[in-house]
Design a protein around this motif. Structure first.
Motif, PDB file in Angstrom:
ATOM      1  N   GLN A   4      -4.030 -11.672   3.712  1.00 49.07           N
ATOM      2  CA  GLN A   4      -3.549 -11.131   4.235  1.00 49.07           C
ATOM      3  C   GLN A   4      -2.976 -10.709   2.753  1.00 49.07           C
ATOM      4  O   GLN A   4      -2.488 -10.101   2.896  1.00 49.07           O
ATOM      5  N   LYS A   5      -2.540 -11.928   2.070  1.00 44.17           N
ATOM      6  CA  LYS A   5      -1.756 -11.595   0.396  1.00 44.17           C
ATOM      7  C   LYS A   5      -2.915 -11.009  -0.786  1.00 44.17           C
ATOM      8  O   LYS A   5      -2.333 -10.383  -1.394  1.00 44.17           O
ATOM      9  N   VAL A   6      -4.268 -11.304  -0.288  1.00 44.88           N
ATOM     10  CA  VAL A   6      -4.949 -10.443  -1.938  1.00 44.88           C
ATOM     11  C   VAL A   6      -5.058  -9.074  -0.628  1.00 44.88           C
ATOM     12  O   VAL A   6      -4.852  -8.172  -1.902  1.00 44.88           O
ATOM     13  N   SER A   7      -4.871  -8.565   1.125  1.00 50.65           N
ATOM     14  CA  SER A   7      -4.637  -7.803   1.090  1.00 50.65           C
ATOM     15  C   SER A   7      -3.951  -6.823   0.519  1.00 50.65           C
ATOM     16  O   SER A   7      -3.713  -5.749   0.489  1.00 50.65           O
ATOM     17  N   GLN A   8      -2.472  -7.584   0.606  1.00 55.35           N
ATOM     18  CA  GLN A   8      -1.166  -6.516   0.435  1.00 55.35           C
ATOM     19  C   GLN A   8      -0.969  -6.304  -1.261  1.00 55.35           C
ATOM     20  O   GLN A   8      -1.131  -4.888  -1.866  1.00 55.35           O
ATOM     21  N   ILE A   9      -1.253  -7.333  -1.753  1.00 58.24           N
ATOM     22  CA  ILE A   9      -1.904  -6.886  -3.968  1.00 58.24           C
ATOM     23  C   ILE A   9      -2.687  -5.585  -3.330  1.00 58.24           C
ATOM     24  O   ILE A   9      -2.619  -4.805  -4.234  1.00 58.24           O
ATOM     25  N   VAL A  10      -3.997  -5.474  -3.159  1.00 56.53           N
ATOM     26  CA  VAL A  10      -4.804  -4.599  -2.821  1.00 56.53           C
ATOM     27  C   VAL A  10      -4.010  -3.274  -2.750  1.00 56.53           C
ATOM     28  O   VAL A  10      -4.499  -2.192  -3.172  1.00 56.53           O
ATOM     29  N   ARG A  11      -2.959  -3.034  -1.741  1.00 59.27           N
ATOM     30  CA  ARG A  11      -3.070  -2.328  -0.974  1.00 59.27           C
ATOM     31  C   ARG A  11      -1.567  -1.474  -2.296  1.00 59.27           C
ATOM     32  O   ARG A  11      -1.177  -0.556  -2.260  1.00 59.27           O
ATOM     33  N   GLU A  12      -0.831  -2.156  -2.224  1.00 61.44           N
ATOM     34  CA  GLU A  12       0.321  -1.780  -3.085  1.00 61.44           C
ATOM     35  C   GLU A  12      -0.247  -1.215  -4.124  1.00 61.44           C
ATOM     36  O   GLU A  12       0.309  -0.532  -4.553  1.00 61.44           O
ATOM     37  N   GLU A  13      -1.274  -1.730  -5.312  1.00 63.93           N
ATOM     38  CA  GLU A  13      -1.899  -0.718  -6.326  1.00 63.93           C
ATOM     39  C   GLU A  13      -2.461   0.008  -6.238  1.00 63.93           C
ATOM     40  O   GLU A  13      -2.413   0.718  -6.677  1.00 63.93           O
ATOM     41  N   MET A  14      -3.424  -0.223  -4.776  1.00 66.22           N
ATOM     42  CA  MET A  14      -3.451   1.372  -4.476  1.00 66.22           C
ATOM     43  C   MET A  14      -3.177   2.515  -4.293  1.00 66.22           C
ATOM     44  O   MET A  14      -3.579   3.511  -4.543  1.00 66.22           O
ATOM     45  N   ASN A  15      -2.033   2.170  -3.022  1.00 65.40           N
ATOM     46  CA  ASN A  15      -0.635   3.308  -3.181  1.00 65.40           C
ATOM     47  C   ASN A  15      -0.183   3.639  -4.707  1.00 65.40           C
ATOM     48  O   ASN A  15      -0.479   4.935  -4.486  1.00 65.40           O
ATOM     49  N   ALA A  16       0.352   2.594  -5.493  1.00 65.10           N
ATOM     50  CA  ALA A  16       0.291   2.533  -6.760  1.00 65.10           C
ATOM     51  C   ALA A  16       0.078   3.681  -7.254  1.00 65.10           C
ATOM     52  O   ALA A  16       0.477   4.747  -8.022  1.00 65.10           O
ATOM     53  N   ALA A  17      -1.897   3.693  -7.193  1.00 66.41           N
ATOM     54  CA  ALA A  17      -2.673   4.184  -8.045  1.00 66.41           C
ATOM     55  C   ALA A  17      -2.432   6.094  -7.827  1.00 66.41           C
ATOM     56  O   ALA A  17      -3.110   7.150  -8.248  1.00 66.41           O
ATOM     57  N   GLY A  18      -1.708   6.064  -6.535  1.00 67.08           N
ATOM     58  CA  GLY A  18      -2.361   6.882  -5.485  1.00 67.08           C
ATOM     59  C   GLY A  18      -3.004   7.741  -4.430  1.00 67.08           C
ATOM     60  O   GLY A  18      -2.861   8.609  -3.754  1.00 67.08           O
ATOM     61  N   ALA A  19      -3.646   6.499  -3.869  1.00 72.78           N
ATOM     62  CA  ALA A  19      -4.727   7.115  -2.670  1.00 72.78           C
ATOM     63  C   ALA A  19      -3.901   6.433  -1.699  1.00 72.78           C
ATOM     64  O   ALA A  19      -2.756   5.888  -1.474  1.00 72.78           O
ATOM     65  N   GLN A  20      -4.301   6.749  -0.917  1.00 72.08           N
ATOM     66  CA  GLN A  20      -3.564   6.887   0.832  1.00 72.08           C
ATOM     67  C   GLN A  20      -4.592   6.565   1.254  1.00 72.08           C
ATOM     68  O   GLN A  20      -5.947   6.393   1.737  1.00 72.08           O
ATOM     69  N   GLU A  21      -4.346   5.332   2.267  1.00 72.23           N
ATOM     70  CA  GLU A  21      -5.061   4.447   3.096  1.00 72.23           C
ATOM     71  C   GLU A  21      -5.275   5.197   5.126  1.00 72.23           C
ATOM     72  O   GLU A  21      -4.623   5.777   5.258  1.00 72.23           O
ATOM     73  N   CYS A  22      -6.240   4.671   4.724  1.00 75.58           N
ATOM     74  CA  CYS A  22      -6.874   5.257   6.582  1.00 75.58           C
ATOM     75  C   CYS A  22      -7.924   4.028   6.851  1.00 75.58           C
ATOM     76  O   CYS A  22      -8.143   3.402   6.547  1.00 75.58           O
ATOM     77  N   LEU A  23      -8.988   4.768   8.188  1.00 76.81           N
ATOM     78  CA  LEU A  23      -9.535   3.404   8.500  1.00 76.81           C
ATOM     79  C   LEU A  23     -10.980   4.487   9.246  1.00 76.81           C
ATOM     80  O   LEU A  23     -10.336   5.326  10.136  1.00 76.81           O
ATOM     81  N   LEU A  24     -12.566   3.925   8.745  1.00 78.55           N
ATOM     82  CA  LEU A  24     -13.084   4.618   9.049  1.00 78.55           C
ATOM     83  C   LEU A  24     -14.059   3.627  10.177  1.00 78.55           C
ATOM     84  O   LEU A  24     -14.385   2.404  10.170  1.00 78.55           O
ATOM     85  N   PRO A  25     -14.566   4.832  10.596  1.00 82.37           N
ATOM     86  CA  PRO A  25     -15.578   3.751  11.477  1.00 82.37           C
ATOM     87  C   PRO A  25     -16.424   3.380  11.004  1.00 82.37           C
ATOM     88  O   PRO A  25     -17.443   2.969   9.971  1.00 82.37           O
ATOM     89  N   GLN A  26     -17.048   2.021  11.612  1.00 80.53           N
ATOM     90  CA  GLN A  26     -18.185   0.616  11.408  1.00 80.53           C
ATOM     91  C   GLN A  26     -19.462   1.259  11.818  1.00 80.53           C
ATOM     92  O   GLN A  26     -20.318   0.989  11.427  1.00 80.53           O
ATOM     93  N   LEU A  27     -19.814   2.077  13.075  1.00 78.29           N
ATOM     94  CA  LEU A  27     -20.713   2.489  13.522  1.00 78.29           C
ATOM     95  C   LEU A  27     -21.232   3.778  13.369  1.00 78.29           C
ATOM     96  O   LEU A  27     -19.898   4.447  12.681  1.00 78.29           O
ATOM     97  N   GLN A  28     -21.979   4.049  12.388  1.00 81.68           N
ATOM     98  CA  GLN A  28     -22.052   5.255  11.789  1.00 81.68           C
ATOM     99  C   GLN A  28     -23.376   5.330  12.028  1.00 81.68           C
ATOM    100  O   GLN A  28     -24.479   4.976  12.118  1.00 81.68           O
ATOM    101  N   PRO A  29     -23.675   7.125  12.762  1.00 87.82           N
ATOM    102  CA  PRO A  29     -24.739   8.385  13.257  1.00 87.82           C
ATOM    103  C   PRO A  29     -26.169   8.140  12.120  1.00 87.82           C
ATOM    104  O   PRO A  29     -25.752   7.910  10.382  1.00 87.82           O
ATOM    105  N   SER A  30     -27.181   7.735  12.697  1.00 89.03           N
ATOM    106  CA  SER A  30     -28.283   7.691  11.244  1.00 89.03           C
ATOM    107  C   SER A  30     -28.136   8.588  10.328  1.00 89.03           C
ATOM    108  O   SER A  30     -28.779   8.613   8.892  1.00 89.03           O
ATOM    109  N   GLU A  31     -27.630  10.164  11.216  1.00 87.65           N
ATOM    110  CA  GLU A  31     -27.960  11.676  10.540  1.00 87.65           C
ATOM    111  C   GLU A  31     -26.975  11.864  10.069  1.00 87.65           C
ATOM    112  O   GLU A  31     -27.605  12.213   8.490  1.00 87.65           O
ATOM    113  N   LEU A  32     -26.398  10.229   9.290  1.00 86.31           N
ATOM    114  CA  LEU A  32     -25.699  11.174   8.292  1.00 86.31           C
ATOM    115  C   LEU A  32     -26.090  10.249   6.840  1.00 86.31           C
ATOM    116  O   LEU A  32     -26.504  10.726   6.201  1.00 86.31           O
TER     117      LEU A  32
END
Length: 602
Positions: free
Chosen positions: A51-79
């Protein structure tokens, strides 16, 4: 947290499954438990670290202007078929878990998310006014490792932060890439780790440029070559260099020589009294493309050099369209069994020349009928060289290109750079070596995915163009274990303060001593109240057991409410240095608060 109430079990012996120190210590200290091959449960202490590593990552990504989202783990083969990577990931590299659902649809468990995020961009980004944008997630990933090992270092399920930038041109991509480079350096520095940023091979993800972030550690799987001036560092898969100077050939005339039992470079040098730099070594490879076509490659390289199979693989991927294929599935040196599938007659292994005849190859639909001949740059300028005679126990001497042998048309850098080589940027700088653990990798993808999947935008002139992309990954769980690999001693883990599960642990040597318990309880409450995260070891155990466990789990500061209480003091031990000092009970809270404050600001 009170240890008496915590799921907390430590081991005195190293588990048989663990190979490297960090894996042993995380198991022994009760941070992780193995559930299956390459599959681990993150126990309460480990989850706090993550959690602490993730929070540091999150803070630096946000500071760099990135936006957090969550993508599906199951992915169709077609893609993945649309991007052209389904065969690569399910067959060539074989690292994707794939499955068929009840409606006969092919799916994959995401080892990475370029295809998914490109689909999102394709559906949502229409205009240059929406660019640039950077999306990231912190997500569990899955990779079917051939040999899961080293705990969280090479597991089949792991936590990763991956980000993807979308830009209108290369200049904009460069800015996003540089922002991620700064963010990654900040992340690793804030985690308290020593690292090196190195040039890297892009692998199956692709792209024009990439850089890895290596945590320096003796047990690192990767070898990094670097110069002392700090101006060059690269993973050995990517590294380039100037080879050692060649020696003048002692031979002046072309001649065939008997060289019995000389099927290695060392034996040839002994037999002919020459330098390995005078030899053209010829190595045979077998490549299988995704259309099942087999291509045989004859690589000619200077005798003192080794073929870099990553560089060779990349060269062969570029040539895939020439063989009506899109990617490479396998690359190997064919053994006797493999040769039986295509060889017309036994090959003179160890004595092959650059002009090995094509009639060694049997004709067939899946076998390319001619050798693909590649020469490494180190062999191009050799004169009066030694090489095989295409006859067992014989070599030729005094050979030259354009005379006895035709120089292959395909000239490439496919050699492995070595320690002691001269640097390309400054020949006075000599390459040195270090071991590293890759915890981050950033790529300039360009338009590889957007073109393949039709992700376009309209520029300010109304023209439709493919989106220019970048990709940026950090192994969160890998970074946590790398921290242990970089910092431990014979007694256990030494966590950097920033990512330690707790800042301090209070040990009560005798829980039946009312004064020891009362002081410990008051300090525990006060420290936690001001943000100094503290454990209270109130277990009914011997003091020695508690001290050993405190060292093993690696909490930065140990506070002991023992004999010094008679003088109104507690003993404080710094885990990193093992320095011990007595501090007034009334001053302890402020002292620890200031120590942590100074560490965070340094």
């Amino acid at each position: 947290m009170r240890l008496s109430q915590m799921l907390f079990v430590t081991l005195r012996e190293d588990p048989a499954e663990a190979e490297i120190p960090s894996h042993k210590l995380l198991l022994r200290a009760g941070y992780i438990r193995r559930i299956g091959s390459g599959i681990y449960a993150y126990l309460p202490l480990m989850w706090r670290v993550l959690q602490k590593v993730s929070q540091i990552v999150r803070e630096e990504m946000n500071a760099a202007g990135a936006q957090e989202c969550l993508l599906p783990q199951l992915q169709p083969s077609e893609l993945w078929k649309e991007s052209g990577r389904w065969e690569t990931y399910t067959k060539a590299e074989g690292i994707m878990f794939s499955l068929i659902d009840r409606q006969e649809r092919e799916l994959g468990l995401g080892p990475t998310h370029e295809e998914v995020i490109t689909t999102v961009a394709k559906d949502m980004i229409r205009s240059y006014r929406q660019l640039p944008v950077n999306l990231y997630q912190i997500q569990t990933k899955f990779r079917d490792e051939i040999r899961p090992r080293f705990g969280l270092m090479r597991g089949r399920e792991f936590i990763m932060k991956d980000a993807y930038s979308f830009n209108e041109d290369e200049a904009s991509l460069q800015k996003s890439y540089e922002a991620m480079d700064r963010a990654y350096r900040n992340i690793i520095s804030r985690c308290g780790l020593a690292y090196r940023a190195v040039e890297a091979d892009s692998g199956a993800i692709g792209g024009s440029a990439s850089q890895e972030f290596m945590i320096l550690a003796e047990a690192g799987e990767d070898e990094v070559l670097y110069t002392e001036d700090g101006k060059y560092a690269a993973n050995i898969e990517k590294a380039v260099s100037l080879p050692k100077d060649l020696e003048i050939s002692p031979f002046t005339a072309y001649e065939k020589k008997e060289t019995p039992d000389s099927n290695t470079i060392e034996k040839v040098c002994q037999s002919l009294q020459c330098s390995p730099t005078n030899i053209v070594k010829n190595v045979l490879y077998e490549a299988v493309y995704d259309n099942d076509k087999t291509v045989l490659i004859l690589v000619s390289i200077r005798g003192d050099q080794e073929v870099n199979e990553v560089k060779l693989n990349n060269e062969l991927v570029k040539l895939a369209p020439q063989y009506q294929a899109s990617t490479l599935l396998a690359l190997s040196v064919p053994d006797e069994n493999a040769q039986k599938k295509w060889a017309n007659k036994p090959l003179p292994l160890g004595y092959i020349s650059p002009s090995l005849e094509d009639d060694y190859i049997a004709s067939g639909e899946s076998i390319e009928g001619q050798f693909l001949r590649i020469v490494d740059q180190t062999a191009v300028d050799l004169e009066n060289f030694v090489t095989g005679a295409n006859e067992t126990n014989y070599h030729v001497i005094g050979a030259n290109w354009s005379q006895e042998f035709q120089l292959p048309k395909l000239v490439s850098d496919i050699r492995t750079a070595m320690v002691g080589d001269r640097s390309v940027h400054d020949p006075s700088q000599i390459l040195a070596s270090a071991r590293g653990i890759e915890v981050g990798h950033i790529f300039q993808l360009g338009t590889k995915y957007s073109q393949a999947m039709g992700a376009t935008f309209t520029d300010e002139n109304g023209a439709e163009k493919p989106i220019v992309m970048g990709c940026y990954g950090v192994g969160v769980s890998r970074l946590a274990q790398a921290a242990v690999e970089q910092s431990y001693d014979k007694d256990g883990i030494i966590w950097p303060v920033a990512i330690a599960p707790y800042h301090a642990i209070i040990i009560v040597p005798n829980i039946k001593d009312k004064n020891q318990m009362e002081v410990a309880q008051n300090l525990y409450n006060q420290l936690n109240k001001i943000g100094v995260e503290t454990l209270l070891d109130d277990r009914d155990e011997r003091a020695g057991v508690k001290f050993k466990d405190a060292d093993l789990i690696g909490i930065p500061y140990r506070v002991v409410t023992g004999r010094s209480l008679k003088a109104g003091k507690v003993e404080v031990v710094t885990r990193q240095t093992k320095e011990s000092q007595e501090i007034e009970v009334t001053n302890l809270v402020e002292t620890l608060k200031n120590w942590l404050k100074n560490i965070k600001s340094s």
